[in-house]
Design a protein around this motif. Structure first.
Motif, mmCIF file in Angstrom:
data_model
loop_
_atom_site.group_PDB
_atom_site.id
_atom_site.type_symbol
_atom_site.label_atom_id
_atom_site.label_comp_id
_atom_site.label_asym_id
_atom_site.label_seq_id
_atom_site.Cartn_x
_atom_site.Cartn_y
_atom_site.Cartn_z
ATOM 1 N N UNK A 1 0.832 -1.197 0.000
ATOM 2 C CA UNK A 1 0.000 0.000 0.000
ATOM 3 C C UNK A 1 0.867 1.248 0.000
ATOM 4 N N UNK A 2 0.311 2.324 -0.537
ATOM 5 C CA UNK A 2 0.971 3.624 -0.571
ATOM 6 C C UNK A 2 0.256 4.514 0.438
ATOM 7 N N UNK B 1 4.315 9.676 0.054
ATOM 8 C CA UNK B 1 4.916 8.715 -0.877
ATOM 9 C C UNK B 1 5.619 7.568 -0.147
ATOM 10 N N UNK B 2 4.983 7.072 0.890
ATOM 11 C CA UNK B 2 5.528 5.926 1.627
ATOM 12 C C UNK B 2 4.966 4.648 1.028
ATOM 13 N N UNK B 3 5.857 3.747 0.630
ATOM 14 C CA UNK B 3 5.409 2.422 0.199
ATOM 15 C C UNK B 3 5.593 1.464 1.362
ATOM 16 N N UNK B 4 4.508 0.812 1.750
ATOM 17 C CA UNK B 4 4.522 -0.153 2.840
ATOM 18 C C UNK B 4 4.234 -1.528 2.249
ATOM 19 N N UNK B 5 5.207 -2.418 2.322
ATOM 20 C CA UNK B 5 5.079 -3.737 1.695
ATOM 21 C C UNK B 5 4.316 -4.704 2.587
ATOM 22 N N UNK C 1 11.298 -1.273 3.687
ATOM 23 C CA UNK C 1 12.042 -2.483 4.000
ATOM 24 C C UNK C 1 11.405 -3.372 5.047
ATOM 25 N N UNK C 2 10.246 -2.983 5.579
ATOM 26 C CA UNK C 2 9.614 -3.771 6.645
ATOM 27 C C UNK C 2 9.040 -5.064 6.077
ATOM 28 N N UNK C 3 9.344 -6.162 6.739
ATOM 29 C CA UNK C 3 8.758 -7.453 6.399
ATOM 30 C C UNK C 3 8.185 -8.061 7.671
ATOM 31 N N UNK C 4 7.018 -8.663 7.564
ATOM 32 C CA UNK C 4 6.362 -9.258 8.728
ATOM 33 C C UNK C 4 5.826 -10.632 8.347
ATOM 34 N N UNK C 5 6.671 -11.648 8.350
ATOM 35 C CA UNK C 5 6.229 -12.995 7.973
ATOM 36 C C UNK C 5 5.052 -13.465 8.823
ATOM 37 N N UNK C 6 4.099 -14.103 8.159
ATOM 38 C CA UNK C 6 2.950 -14.627 8.881
ATOM 39 C C UNK C 6 1.911 -13.595 9.240
#
Length: 510
Positions: free
Chosen positions: A315-316, A328-332, A370-375
């Motif tokens: 999401x942006x 303009x923040x991209x949140x993966x 760069x944030x990743x949150x597995x699961x």
């Protein structure tokens, strides 16, 4: 003249009794430790008088008896070299045994006295750096990971202590975003073992597994060293590891009723409290715990989500912090709830840096991206097979958030639910939001999960067709057999089960 040791003297209080919690905390506050001097390896098991029986109980191998040496007899260096060649490389079975022994410790309720005893023996590594604590019934790990990513992008190294792990114990404590090497954990567990035994001997009940893991993490952070500890709080309140650190900021996320008192206890110790928009009673409990001149920041009032748009695999967003507006923040990460967590994380970092403002927007964008949150609403796309969506949705509030995200952000034709809700949850309430769009359910056993027969019965009562699977691999096979490439297998369950599914999909711990 007043008597400083007279308890009735109103002019000055005497010192706290030696060994008391207050005295321990006061000493830590007035005598900060040198992080470089807090290594576990600097204190030897012999300092605590360990014998062979103690070592065996700890899982650290046998302690050799003293060997009488004749000073007149020359030492055969070649003989010693031959022995050295037979020794295993790395920490070996001694350290591995200590880690196994640590993990086999009780999961009983925490004790503040017991935890402080262990930390005192280690030189109070928990006080070696300031901390940001995160307390929430849902979303704590996601917020913590965002905070760590933002701090890293701004040039600060953070050590993270999380409450749970999916696949590997190393996920619970990390420095920056990296997992600890398993061999290193085994070695450090061996170094911690004698201190655990000493703490055990000082209390009626032994140190628990979670207390030992917290001490191990704090010692790693002090050795790092790290600039800040980011600690995810559990339900322990004053006995939780998050309550003993030097908390500059407490982030309070969504809370279940049973977690409110514990959250208030932890938040009340911080200099700044950033809290989510909560119901009136919960908000009053948290705000009432904040004392003195501590600053209160409310997400939605003092910091807010300005705009949110769906983007490829994320999401942006535009966020308004307390001092900075960042666009303009991209949140993966998927889900509107993750955008709200991002607001809280930004405000927490601003608070930790003193609300000075002027944070580098490019660094903040880099951190969020760069944030990743597995699961956590994790999407795994498989060529020529159905997509798998993994989420730690083991209770009703989490399955409701998952169901909203599936409806708002995806266009799957059909869904099959693979469920292992918490044994403590209302199973029907967990399944109901998910079975609105899906009519097929696979129930699976897992550590900490409800009995699959109970899950199956609740699913049938809600009108779903139900199958039972023996394990994660079998569940994926069953689910994949009834849907196609444009459909989704939605995995919702306790951490252990989500970890098993990730492993079955060939995903590494992260």
């Amino acid at each position: 003249m007043s008597d400083p040791f007279d308890p009735e003297d109103p002019e000055e209080e005497g010192p706290e009794p030696e060994g008391s919690e207050a005295a321990a905390d006061d000493e830590a506050d007035t005598e900060p430790h040198d992080p470089a001097a807090l290594g576990l390896g600097e204190r030897e098991p012999d300092d605590l008088g360990l014998g062979p029986e103690d070592a065996a109980r700890l899982g650290v191998g046998e302690v050799d008896p003293f060997v009488e040496v004749d000073p007149d007899e020359p030492i055969d260096l070649d003989e010693h070299a031959e022995v050295e060649e037979t020794l295993p490389a790395g920490p070996g079975p001694t350290a591995a045994g200590a880690l196994d022994a640590l993990l086999e410790r009780s999961d009983a309720l925490p004790s503040r006295d017991r935890l402080l005893t262990l930390l005192e023996l280690l030189g109070r590594p928990d006080r070696a750096q300031p901390a940001i604590v995160v307390v929430a019934s849902h979303g704590a790990s996601s917020i913590a990971r965002m905070v760590v990513a933002l701090l890293g992008a701004l040039g600060l190294t953070a050590g993270t202590l999380e409450r749970t792990h999916l696949q590997d114990l190393a996920e619970r404590s990390r420095i920056a975003a990296g997992l600890a090497d398993r061999a290193l954990l085994e070695e450090q567990a061996g170094e911690l073992a004698p201190f655990l035994l000493e703490a055990d001997d000082r209390h009626p009940e032994p140190v628990t597994r979670d207390e030992a893991l917290a001490a191990l993490a704090f010692a790693r952070f002090a050795d790092g060293p790290v600039d800040v500890a980011v600690v995810e709080a559990g339900p322990g309140g004053a006995a939780d590891p998050a309550s003993v650190v030097r908390a500059e900021v407490a982030v309070v996320g969504p809370l279940d009723d049973e977690d409110v008192a514990s959250a208030a206890e932890v938040a009340g110790r911080a200099a700044t409290v950033v809290r989510a928009t909560l119901d009136e009673a919960t908000a009053e409990a948290i705000d009432g715990a904040v004392v003195g001149d501590a600053r209160r920041v409310v997400v939605g009032r003092d910091a807010a989500l300005v705009q949110r748009d769906l983007a490829l695999a994320g999401q942006q967003v535009v966020l308004r912090g307390v001092t900075d507006l960042v666009d303009e923040i991209y949140l993966a990460l998927q889900g509107a709830h993750q955008a709200q967590h991002a607001v809280a994380a930004l405000a927490a970092v601003e608070g930790f840096l003193g609300f000075a403002g002027g944070l580098d927007p490019e660094a903040l964008r880099e951190g969020f991206a760069g944030v990743r949150a597995p699961g956590r609403l994790e999407v795994v796309r498989r060529p020529e097979e159905s997509t798998v969506v993994l989420d730690l949705a083991d209770r009703a509030p989490r399955t409701r958030a998952l169901a909203r995200a599936l409806e708002d952000e995806f266009a799957f034709r059909n869904q099959v639910i693979v469920a292992a809700p918490s044994a403590e949850a209302d199973v029907a309430a967990c399944l109901r939001p998910l079975l609105g769009a899906a009519r097929h359910l696979v129930a699976v056993p897992a550590p900490g999960a409800a009995d699959p027969e109970r899950v199956a019965a609740a699913g049938r009562a809600l009108g779903a067709s139900v199958e039972l699977a023996a394990d994660a691999t079998a569940a994926l096979d069953l689910a994949g057999g009834v849907i196609g490439e444009q459909d989704a297998v939605v995995v919702a369950g306790v951490p252990a089960f989500v970890g098993q599914v990730r492993a079955a999909l060939g995903l590494d711990p992260a």
